[in-house]
Design an enzyme around this catalytic site. Structure first.
Site, PDB file in Angstrom:
ATOM      1  N   ARG A 235       0.950  -1.298   0.097  1.00  0.00           N
ATOM      2  CA  ARG A 235       0.050  -0.110  -0.043  1.00  0.00           C
ATOM      3  C   ARG A 235       0.756   1.391   0.258  1.00  0.00           C
ATOM      4  NH1 ARG A 235      -3.156  -0.459   5.231  1.00  0.00           N
ATOM      5  NH2 ARG A 235      -1.084  -1.195   5.886  1.00  0.00           N
TER       6      ARG A 235
ATOM      7  N   PHE B  72      14.406  -8.212  17.816  1.00  0.00           N
ATOM      8  CA  PHE B  72      15.250  -7.020  18.386  1.00  0.00           C
ATOM      9  C   PHE B  72      16.126  -7.309  19.091  1.00  0.00           C
ATOM     10  CE2 PHE B  72      10.999  -5.184  16.810  1.00  0.00           C
ATOM     11  CZ  PHE B  72      11.165  -4.047  16.700  1.00  0.00           C
TER      12      PHE B  72
ATOM     13  N   TRP C 109      15.207  -6.425   9.777  1.00  0.00           N
ATOM     14  CA  TRP C 109      15.511  -5.072  10.099  1.00  0.00           C
ATOM     15  C   TRP C 109      16.941  -4.953   9.951  1.00  0.00           C
ATOM     16  CZ3 TRP C 109      18.410  -1.492  12.772  1.00  0.00           C
ATOM     17  CH2 TRP C 109      17.818  -0.238  12.695  1.00  0.00           C
TER      18      TRP C 109
END
Length: 555
Positions: free
Chosen positions: A94, A381, A409
């Site tokens: 999107r 993380f 990430w």
């Protein structure tokens, strides 16, 4: 100090968009460049009919928290990983809204080393699609009020005009406005309001349309409001659907960009999932499925919103058959669902994390109800401890949930190779995908099915206004469409403060809105708003640009 997403994106040397088009198998004659690094794809030039469809992979998540889940980041990283495995893979995403870009920090281009670039362009004006949608919407609003001023031949009731103006910005002051004030030449005085552009029915229609002519028909089917005899009045009665479609002639073409690893991405359309249907365009998804063997897409927020609407609305309408679902979670977010305060999330707390797994379990249950194979992707993380990771792995194994640790990430595609291999295997499995309800069921039964099966609610209550609207919609013949629930993204319930997986709660539907051009009925629950406001410290305060055009503070 770790680099920001923007700094990582700015260091990337992008390949010319022609090279990305070649990699995607797109004829260069179909490319309409917007600068060196982004382009529109003219589907009228491409001959895709005889090509076999690829596998469709949906990325969803648990209910989001302030800790973040990284759904878009996982989507991009998974797409890059599939390409590293030698698969012909594309992503279909999107477009970001300027509202949250300048409000709460967040775009829709991924993060770290799993990003779509040029990041600044994508998160700002991009190729002008949002502006075209805003213009088409407000053209209709201007035509409505001009019709009232010029004699009102359709006998419109100014107090029963349901179509609102829109703006792609968070601005709470525009939720309810008085227009036509002052002198008579300023128009007919009435109360109006603004939606954020991504909540506009124009956006929903764009994202569900097959082509420009289908979009024009959808515009014509949209409800303006009611006349003095309480009969519905449509855009086709005003005869401006052609002009609206003309404004959208370029916006209907999907946008081609690339990841940091130079893999092709189609970005097109951007409805919010808490107040709209939360999926990128059918046009972009179907195009990607013809061009690639594997297509990774995402739907907004948790599986209770984006995935439900992807599977109950988009796939049903577009005759799409998904092959696998990735459910993204973070240990930090699971701890918050288990009752840990945001400021304490970096501290190890295995017990709270396992308590928060109840939220993950409910979203897994939802995906299983659609008959689809799935895998849990833990977006890792630095603060995640070995004990927490081991406990989560044990929980998944004990409950029979496939799992993959994702480090996209920090590592880009290389951080999702295990996930990619497992997703490829899932795509080869037979599945029994089916929507959760029959559109021929009553409006009340469809809402109840979503609330009970997806949210885990005990019951649904409709306000007196909503009950009257149900009867009105039945009389008009609008009751056989899918339901698009407008609900807080923060909770499975309609109360954003309720974490985890609540039970024995009631969902209250306060209002129903017919989106006849999109082809669904919007059910507004709780206090969800179609025009957000800015926070106390908007992200815009931290953004800047220097004399060389270098942007800072954009995530």
């Amino acid at each position: 100090m770790a680099k920001t997403d923007l700094e990582i994106a700015q260091e990337c040397v992008l390949e010319p968009i022609d090279e990305i088009a070649k990699k995607a198998g797109i004829d260069l004659a179909a490319i309409e460049p917007y600068g060196r690094n982004k382009a529109k794809v003219d589907l009228n030039v491409l001959d895709l009919e005889d090509r076999k469809d690829g596998k469709l992979i949906l990325v969803t998540a648990i209910n989001p928290t302030k800790a973040g889940e990284g759904k878009s980041t996982t989507t991009v990283g998974l797409g890059d990983a599939l390409n590293l495995l030698g698969k012909n893979a594309m992503m279909a995403l999107r477009e970001p809204s300027l509202g949250p870009v300048f409000g709460l920090k967040g775009g829709a281009a991924g993060g770290g080393y799993a990003q779509v670039v040029p990041m600044e362009d994508i998160n700002l004006h991009f190729t002008g699609d949002m502006h075209a949608i805003t213009t088409a919407n407000n053209l209709l609003s201007a035509m409505i009020d001009n019709h009232l001023y010029q004699g009102n031949a359709l006998n419109l009731n100014p107090e029963k005009i349901s179509f609102k103006r829109c703006l792609d910005m968070n601005d709470r002051t525009l939720r309810q406005v008085e227009i036509g004030c002052g002198a008579k030449v300023n128009g007919i005085e009435r109360t109006d309001g603004f939606n954020i552009t991504v909540a506009s029915e124009i956006m929903a229609a764009l994202c569900l349309a097959d082509d420009l002519m289908d979009l024009k028909k959808r515009f014509g089917d949209m409800l303006i409001g009611y006349n003095m005899d309480d009969e519905p009045v449509y855009v086709r009665d005003l005869k401006c659907e052609g002009a609206m479609a003309m404004v959208m002639k370029d916006a209907i073409k999907p946008n081609l960009v690339q990841t940091l690893e130079h893999n092709p991405v189609l970005i097109h359309g951007g409805p919010f999932a808490n107040i709209a249907h939360g999926c990128n365009s059918v046009i972009a998804t179907k195009t990607a499925l013809k061009l690639a063997d594997y297509v990774v897409t995402e739907a907004g927020f948790g599986a209770d919103l984006g995935a439900e609407k992807f599977l109950d609305i988009k796939c049903r309408m577009a005759d799409l058959h998904p092959n696998a679902v990735v459910i993204v979670a973070t240990i930090r977010a699971l701890k918050q669902h288990g009752g840990v305060a945001f400021e304490d999330l970096k501290e190890e707390n295995v017990e709270a994390m396992l308590e928060g797994c109840a939220n993950l379990a409910k979203h897994i249950d939802t995906v299983k109800q659609f008959g689809l194979p799935y895998i849990v992707a833990i977006n890792q993380f630095d603060s995640d401890t070995e004990n927490e990771i081991k406990a989560l792995e044990d929980w998944c194994e004990a409950n029979g949930h496939p799992l993959s640790l994702s480090q996209v990430w920090a590592k880009g595609g290389k951080g999702a190779l295990d996930l990619a291999e497992k997703v490829v295997a899932l795509c080869d499995e037979e599945n029994n995908y089916a929507p959760l309800y029959d559109t021929d069921a009553s409006i009340e039964d469809k809402i109840t099915a979503i609330a009970q099966k997806v949210y885990g609610a005990k019951d649904v209550v409709l306000t007196d206004e909503a009950k009257e609207q149900v009867e009105q919609f039945k009389k008009a013949g609008w009751d056989k469409m899918p339901i698009c629930m407008a609900k807080t993204q923060m909770s499975l319930s309609d109360d954003p403060k309720v974490m985890g997986a609540p039970k024995d709660f009631t969902i209250t539907v306060r209002e129903l809105r017919p989106s006849l051009g999109a082809g669904f009925i919007v059910a507004l629950t709780g206090k969800v708003l179609t025009m957000p406001g800015l926070p106390k410290h908007p992200s815009a305060l931290d953004m800047d640009i220097d004399e060389n055009g270098k942007i800072t503070g954009l995530f």
